[in-house]
Motif scaffolding. Structure first.
Motif, PDB file in Angstrom:
ATOM      1  N   CYS A  23       0.806  -1.226   0.000  1.00  0.00           N
ATOM      2  CA  CYS A  23       0.000   0.000   0.000  1.00  0.00           C
ATOM      3  C   CYS A  23       0.839   1.275   0.000  1.00  0.00           C
ATOM      4  O   CYS A  23       0.306   2.360  -0.206  1.00  0.00           O
ATOM      5  N   ASN A  24       2.126   1.153   0.270  1.00  0.00           N
ATOM      6  CA  ASN A  24       3.028   2.306   0.366  1.00  0.00           C
ATOM      7  C   ASN A  24       2.603   3.314   1.430  1.00  0.00           C
ATOM      8  O   ASN A  24       3.017   4.453   1.393  1.00  0.00           O
ATOM      9  N   ASN A  25       1.760   2.884   2.333  1.00  0.00           N
ATOM     10  CA  ASN A  25       1.337   3.728   3.463  1.00  0.00           C
ATOM     11  C   ASN A  25       1.705   3.023   4.753  1.00  0.00           C
ATOM     12  O   ASN A  25       1.338   1.886   4.964  1.00  0.00           O
ATOM     13  N   GLY A  26       2.389   3.696   5.595  1.00  0.00           N
ATOM     14  CA  GLY A  26       2.692   3.142   6.895  1.00  0.00           C
ATOM     15  C   GLY A  26       3.879   2.208   6.901  1.00  0.00           C
ATOM     16  O   GLY A  26       4.415   1.821   5.868  1.00  0.00           O
TER      17      GLY A  26
ATOM     18  N   GLU B 239      -5.946  -3.214   2.940  1.00  0.00           N
ATOM     19  CA  GLU B 239      -7.222  -3.482   2.281  1.00  0.00           C
ATOM     20  C   GLU B 239      -7.231  -4.896   1.703  1.00  0.00           C
ATOM     21  O   GLU B 239      -8.232  -5.608   1.782  1.00  0.00           O
ATOM     22  N   LEU B 240      -6.097  -5.337   1.125  1.00  0.00           N
ATOM     23  CA  LEU B 240      -6.009  -6.686   0.578  1.00  0.00           C
ATOM     24  C   LEU B 240      -6.290  -7.728   1.653  1.00  0.00           C
ATOM     25  O   LEU B 240      -7.035  -8.678   1.431  1.00  0.00           O
ATOM     26  N   CYS B 241      -5.714  -7.540   2.834  1.00  0.00           N
ATOM     27  CA  CYS B 241      -5.909  -8.501   3.912  1.00  0.00           C
ATOM     28  C   CYS B 241      -7.353  -8.485   4.401  1.00  0.00           C
ATOM     29  O   CYS B 241      -7.945  -9.528   4.652  1.00  0.00           O
ATOM     30  N   GLU B 242      -7.933  -7.306   4.539  1.00  0.00           N
ATOM     31  CA  GLU B 242      -9.327  -7.218   4.960  1.00  0.00           C
ATOM     32  C   GLU B 242     -10.236  -7.905   3.947  1.00  0.00           C
ATOM     33  O   GLU B 242     -11.146  -8.648   4.318  1.00  0.00           O
TER      34      GLU B 242
ATOM     35  N   PRO C 209      -1.214  -6.394  -6.283  1.00  0.00           N
ATOM     36  CA  PRO C 209      -1.879  -7.337  -5.382  1.00  0.00           C
ATOM     37  C   PRO C 209      -3.183  -7.817  -6.013  1.00  0.00           C
ATOM     38  O   PRO C 209      -3.890  -7.052  -6.658  1.00  0.00           O
ATOM     39  N   SER C 210      -3.489  -9.089  -5.850  1.00  0.00           N
ATOM     40  CA  SER C 210      -4.691  -9.663  -6.453  1.00  0.00           C
ATOM     41  C   SER C 210      -5.367 -10.611  -5.472  1.00  0.00           C
ATOM     42  O   SER C 210      -4.818 -11.657  -5.125  1.00  0.00           O
ATOM     43  N   LEU C 211      -6.559 -10.231  -5.039  1.00  0.00           N
ATOM     44  CA  LEU C 211      -7.328 -11.088  -4.141  1.00  0.00           C
ATOM     45  C   LEU C 211      -7.669 -12.407  -4.836  1.00  0.00           C
ATOM     46  O   LEU C 211      -7.607 -13.465  -4.226  1.00  0.00           O
ATOM     47  N   ARG C 212      -7.984 -12.355  -6.113  1.00  0.00           N
ATOM     48  CA  ARG C 212      -8.337 -13.567  -6.859  1.00  0.00           C
ATOM     49  C   ARG C 212      -7.180 -14.560  -6.865  1.00  0.00           C
ATOM     50  O   ARG C 212      -7.358 -15.741  -6.578  1.00  0.00           O
ATOM     51  N   ARG C 213      -5.976 -14.095  -7.178  1.00  0.00           N
ATOM     52  CA  ARG C 213      -4.802 -14.993  -7.182  1.00  0.00           C
ATOM     53  C   ARG C 213      -4.518 -15.527  -5.780  1.00  0.00           C
ATOM     54  O   ARG C 213      -4.160 -16.697  -5.617  1.00  0.00           O
TER      55      ARG C 213
END
Length: 90
Positions: free
Chosen positions: A10-13, A25-28, A74-78
């Motif tokens: 995310c390049n944040n934090g 967001e990906l993990c959520e 990042p890909s939730l599907r993969r």
């Protein structure tokens, strides 16, 4: 050795364990899609623990191998496909 502590997804934090598991967001989306955060009364406790570990291992591999090493998005599907494949092996 790490040059930069910022999150590669995310390049944040700062990339900490807490950030990776609950701040992305990906993990959520991953937790919601896999329903890992909800009760799995039909899965034996021993099997659930194994499934959780395999899924979080896949999350780490997706982050490290696909996103960081290969520069993919990042890909939730993969990620979900990789989790299902690994869980079917047990």
């Amino acid at each position: 050795m790490v040059d930069n502590c910022s999150c590669d997804i995310c390049n944040n934090g700062v990339e900490t364990e807490d950030h990776i598991v609950s701040g992305l967001e990906l993990c959520e989306s991953f937790l919601g899609a896999s329903r890992l955060a909800s009760s799995h009364s039909h899965i034996p406790r021993r099997g659930l623990t194994t499934m959780l570990l395999l899924c979080f291992w896949q999350l780490w591999k997706h982050r490290h191998d696909d996103v960081v090493s290969r520069g993919e998005q990042p890909s939730l599907r993969r990620l979900m496909t990789a989790c299902k494949t690994e869980c079917l092996r047990i």
